[in-house]
Design a protein around this motif. Structure first.
Motif, PDB file in Angstrom:
ATOM      1  N   VAL A  82       0.863  -1.218  -0.050  1.00 55.21           N
ATOM      2  CA  VAL A  82      -0.001   0.006   0.066  1.00 55.21           C
ATOM      3  C   VAL A  82       0.956   1.377   0.082  1.00 55.21           C
ATOM      4  CG1 VAL A  82      -1.745   1.389   1.276  1.00 55.21           C
ATOM      5  CG2 VAL A  82      -1.977  -1.212   1.078  1.00 55.21           C
ATOM      6  N   ALA A  83       2.063   1.193   0.704  1.00 55.67           N
ATOM      7  CA  ALA A  83       2.853   2.348   0.859  1.00 55.67           C
ATOM      8  C   ALA A  83       3.515   2.618  -0.240  1.00 55.67           C
ATOM      9  CB  ALA A  83       3.866   2.294   1.896  1.00 55.67           C
ATOM     10  N   ALA A  84       4.162   1.619  -1.102  1.00 53.96           N
ATOM     11  CA  ALA A  84       4.765   1.745  -2.336  1.00 53.96           C
ATOM     12  C   ALA A  84       3.629   2.191  -3.400  1.00 53.96           C
ATOM     13  CB  ALA A  84       5.207   0.550  -2.863  1.00 53.96           C
ATOM     14  N   GLY A  85       2.464   1.599  -3.495  1.00 55.88           N
ATOM     15  CA  GLY A  85       1.358   2.289  -4.370  1.00 55.88           C
ATOM     16  C   GLY A  85       0.868   3.618  -4.066  1.00 55.88           C
ATOM     17  N   VAL A  86       0.788   4.038  -2.783  1.00 58.52           N
ATOM     18  CA  VAL A  86       0.315   5.576  -2.608  1.00 58.52           C
ATOM     19  C   VAL A  86       1.678   6.319  -3.157  1.00 58.52           C
ATOM     20  CG1 VAL A  86       0.209   7.016  -0.678  1.00 58.52           C
ATOM     21  CG2 VAL A  86      -1.032   5.033  -0.580  1.00 58.52           C
ATOM     22  N   TYR A  87       2.948   5.939  -2.937  1.00 60.04           N
ATOM     23  CA  TYR A  87       3.991   6.799  -3.484  1.00 60.04           C
ATOM     24  C   TYR A  87       4.095   6.899  -5.045  1.00 60.04           C
ATOM     25  CZ  TYR A  87       8.562   8.831  -4.524  1.00 60.04           C
ATOM     26  OH  TYR A  87       9.514   9.436  -5.014  1.00 60.04           O
ATOM     27  N   LEU A  88       3.883   5.464  -5.602  1.00 60.51           N
ATOM     28  CA  LEU A  88       3.922   5.911  -7.048  1.00 60.51           C
ATOM     29  C   LEU A  88       2.555   6.272  -7.710  1.00 60.51           C
ATOM     30  CD1 LEU A  88       5.629   2.142  -7.501  1.00 60.51           C
ATOM     31  CD2 LEU A  88       6.684   4.365  -7.792  1.00 60.51           C
ATOM     32  N   VAL A  89       1.498   6.296  -7.101  1.00 59.01           N
ATOM     33  CA  VAL A  89       0.259   6.772  -7.765  1.00 59.01           C
ATOM     34  C   VAL A  89      -0.049   8.324  -7.291  1.00 59.01           C
ATOM     35  CG1 VAL A  89      -2.377   6.663  -7.947  1.00 59.01           C
ATOM     36  CG2 VAL A  89      -0.585   4.553  -8.006  1.00 59.01           C
ATOM     37  N   ASP A  90       0.332   8.648  -6.077  1.00 59.20           N
ATOM     38  CA  ASP A  90      -0.173  10.027  -5.564  1.00 59.20           C
ATOM     39  C   ASP A  90       1.106  10.960  -5.436  1.00 59.20           C
ATOM     40  OD1 ASP A  90      -1.617  12.023  -4.407  1.00 59.20           O
ATOM     41  OD2 ASP A  90      -0.868  11.501  -2.254  1.00 59.20           O
ATOM     42  N   ALA A  91       2.132  10.509  -4.899  1.00 62.80           N
ATOM     43  CA  ALA A  91       3.421  11.245  -4.555  1.00 62.80           C
ATOM     44  C   ALA A  91       4.367  11.547  -5.525  1.00 62.80           C
ATOM     45  CB  ALA A  91       4.006  10.792  -3.422  1.00 62.80           C
ATOM     46  N   ARG A  92       4.471  10.452  -6.536  1.00 65.74           N
ATOM     47  CA  ARG A  92       5.466  10.583  -7.581  1.00 65.74           C
ATOM     48  C   ARG A  92       4.831  11.538  -8.822  1.00 65.74           C
ATOM     49  NH1 ARG A  92       6.870   7.092 -12.456  1.00 65.74           N
ATOM     50  NH2 ARG A  92       9.223   7.877 -12.538  1.00 65.74           N
ATOM     51  N   PRO A  93       3.558  11.515  -9.132  1.00 65.70           N
ATOM     52  CA  PRO A  93       3.261  12.537 -10.131  1.00 65.70           C
ATOM     53  C   PRO A  93       3.296  14.023  -9.414  1.00 65.70           C
ATOM     54  CG  PRO A  93       1.648  10.492 -10.157  1.00 65.70           C
ATOM     55  CD  PRO A  93       2.629  10.468  -8.875  1.00 65.70           C
ATOM     56  N   ALA A  94       2.839  13.944  -8.248  1.00 67.78           N
ATOM     57  CA  ALA A  94       3.124  15.397  -7.744  1.00 67.78           C
ATOM     58  C   ALA A  94       4.549  16.122  -7.586  1.00 67.78           C
ATOM     59  CB  ALA A  94       2.499  15.436  -6.398  1.00 67.78           C
ATOM     60  N   LEU A  95       5.524  15.193  -7.259  1.00 63.93           N
ATOM     61  CA  LEU A  95       6.838  15.576  -7.181  1.00 63.93           C
ATOM     62  C   LEU A  95       7.302  15.545  -8.484  1.00 63.93           C
ATOM     63  CD1 LEU A  95       7.955  12.718  -4.761  1.00 63.93           C
ATOM     64  CD2 LEU A  95       7.512  15.058  -4.159  1.00 63.93           C
ATOM     65  N   ARG A  96       6.971  15.047  -9.701  1.00 58.83           N
ATOM     66  CA  ARG A  96       7.416  15.285 -10.925  1.00 58.83           C
ATOM     67  C   ARG A  96       6.958  16.748 -11.415  1.00 58.83           C
ATOM     68  NH1 ARG A  96       7.163  10.819 -15.279  1.00 58.83           N
ATOM     69  NH2 ARG A  96       8.173  12.213 -16.217  1.00 58.83           N
ATOM     70  N   ALA A  97       5.680  16.999 -10.982  1.00 54.55           N
ATOM     71  CA  ALA A  97       4.991  18.379 -11.585  1.00 54.55           C
ATOM     72  C   ALA A  97       5.713  19.300 -10.922  1.00 54.55           C
ATOM     73  CB  ALA A  97       3.408  18.251 -11.326  1.00 54.55           C
ATOM     74  N   ALA A  98       5.985  19.036  -9.319  1.00 56.01           N
ATOM     75  CA  ALA A  98       6.661  20.243  -8.798  1.00 56.01           C
ATOM     76  C   ALA A  98       8.108  20.468  -9.327  1.00 56.01           C
ATOM     77  CB  ALA A  98       6.934  19.811  -7.241  1.00 56.01           C
ATOM     78  N   SER A  99       8.973  19.522  -9.790  1.00 58.65           N
ATOM     79  CA  SER A  99      10.300  19.691 -10.207  1.00 58.65           C
ATOM     80  C   SER A  99      10.426  20.005 -11.788  1.00 58.65           C
ATOM     81  CB  SER A  99      10.860  18.406 -10.179  1.00 58.65           C
ATOM     82  OG  SER A  99      10.329  17.384 -11.066  1.00 58.65           O
ATOM     83  N   GLY A 100       9.101  20.183 -12.436  1.00 58.01           N
ATOM     84  CA  GLY A 100       8.988  20.735 -13.790  1.00 58.01           C
ATOM     85  C   GLY A 100       8.949  19.794 -14.826  1.00 58.01           C
ATOM     86  N   ARG A 101       8.925  18.407 -14.392  1.00 56.45           N
ATOM     87  CA  ARG A 101       9.045  17.287 -15.386  1.00 56.45           C
ATOM     88  C   ARG A 101       7.681  16.626 -15.376  1.00 56.45           C
ATOM     89  NH1 ARG A 101      13.887  13.886 -14.362  1.00 56.45           N
ATOM     90  NH2 ARG A 101      12.814  13.844 -12.531  1.00 56.45           N
ATOM     91  N   GLY A 102       6.432  17.369 -15.204  1.00 55.78           N
ATOM     92  CA  GLY A 102       5.337  16.812 -15.023  1.00 55.78           C
ATOM     93  C   GLY A 102       4.784  16.514 -16.619  1.00 55.78           C
ATOM     94  N   ARG A 103       3.237  16.271 -16.697  1.00 52.63           N
ATOM     95  CA  ARG A 103       2.785  16.205 -17.937  1.00 52.63           C
ATOM     96  C   ARG A 103       2.785  17.542 -18.667  1.00 52.63           C
ATOM     97  NH1 ARG A 103      -2.289  12.209 -17.384  1.00 52.63           N
ATOM     98  NH2 ARG A 103      -1.351  10.446 -16.664  1.00 52.63           N
ATOM     99  N   GLY A 104       2.986  17.149 -20.092  1.00 59.31           N
ATOM    100  CA  GLY A 104       2.878  18.602 -21.049  1.00 59.31           C
ATOM    101  C   GLY A 104       4.228  19.309 -20.902  1.00 59.31           C
ATOM    102  N   GLY A 105       4.927  18.949 -20.135  1.00 59.91           N
ATOM    103  CA  GLY A 105       6.474  19.787 -20.304  1.00 59.91           C
ATOM    104  C   GLY A 105       7.309  18.933 -21.127  1.00 59.91           C
ATOM    105  N   GLY A 106       8.142  19.650 -21.899  1.00 62.13           N
ATOM    106  CA  GLY A 106       9.108  18.878 -22.546  1.00 62.13           C
ATOM    107  C   GLY A 106       8.626  18.060 -23.801  1.00 62.13           C
TER     108      GLY A 106
END
Length: 118
Positions: A82-106
């Motif tokens: 559950v912890a790995a799933g929450v990280y990969l589904v919830d936290a990782r996309p938010a972290l990618r967006a905050a670092s500027g490498r989210g969807r639509g960029g690049g």
């Protein structure tokens, strides 16, 4: 007589479906752990998520529990999934967006700024 080349003899540790599931879930936990470990600390603050040491501690603990307990159907094994799933589904996309490498960029696609032309 030579032994037959069956799947369990070619790949020891993958003898039955539960062993394959164990390896897949361990890989999932390790991918989440490595992703959290290599992200900068500031990105976690910018994304308003749990801190980097918190995620790394949680994911490392439950990955080690799966390795040393040997079962993914244990209490700590299920919590780790559950912890790995929450990280990969919830936290990782938010972290990618905050670092500027989210969807639509690049990817060579430029975003249009301002109003759309008529």
């Amino acid at each position: 007589m030579l032994p037959l080349a069956t799947f369990p003899t070619l790949f020891p540790g993958f003898g039955n479906p539960f062993d394959v599931i164990w390896w897949v879930l361990l890989g999932l936990k390790l991918v989440a752990l490595l992703d959290a470990a290599f992200r900068p600390r500031q990105v976690f603050v910018a994304a308003d998520k749990l801190t980097k040491p918190g995620w790394v501690l949680i994911l490392a603990t439950f990955s080690l529990c799966q390795i040393f307990q040997g079962g993914w159907l244990s209490f700590f094994g299920l919590i780790g999934i559950v912890a790995a799933g929450v990280y990969l589904v919830d936290a990782r996309p938010a972290l990618r967006a905050a670092s500027g490498r989210g969807r639509g960029g690049g990817w060579g696609i430029r975003r249009r700024r301002g109003p759309r032309p008529l």
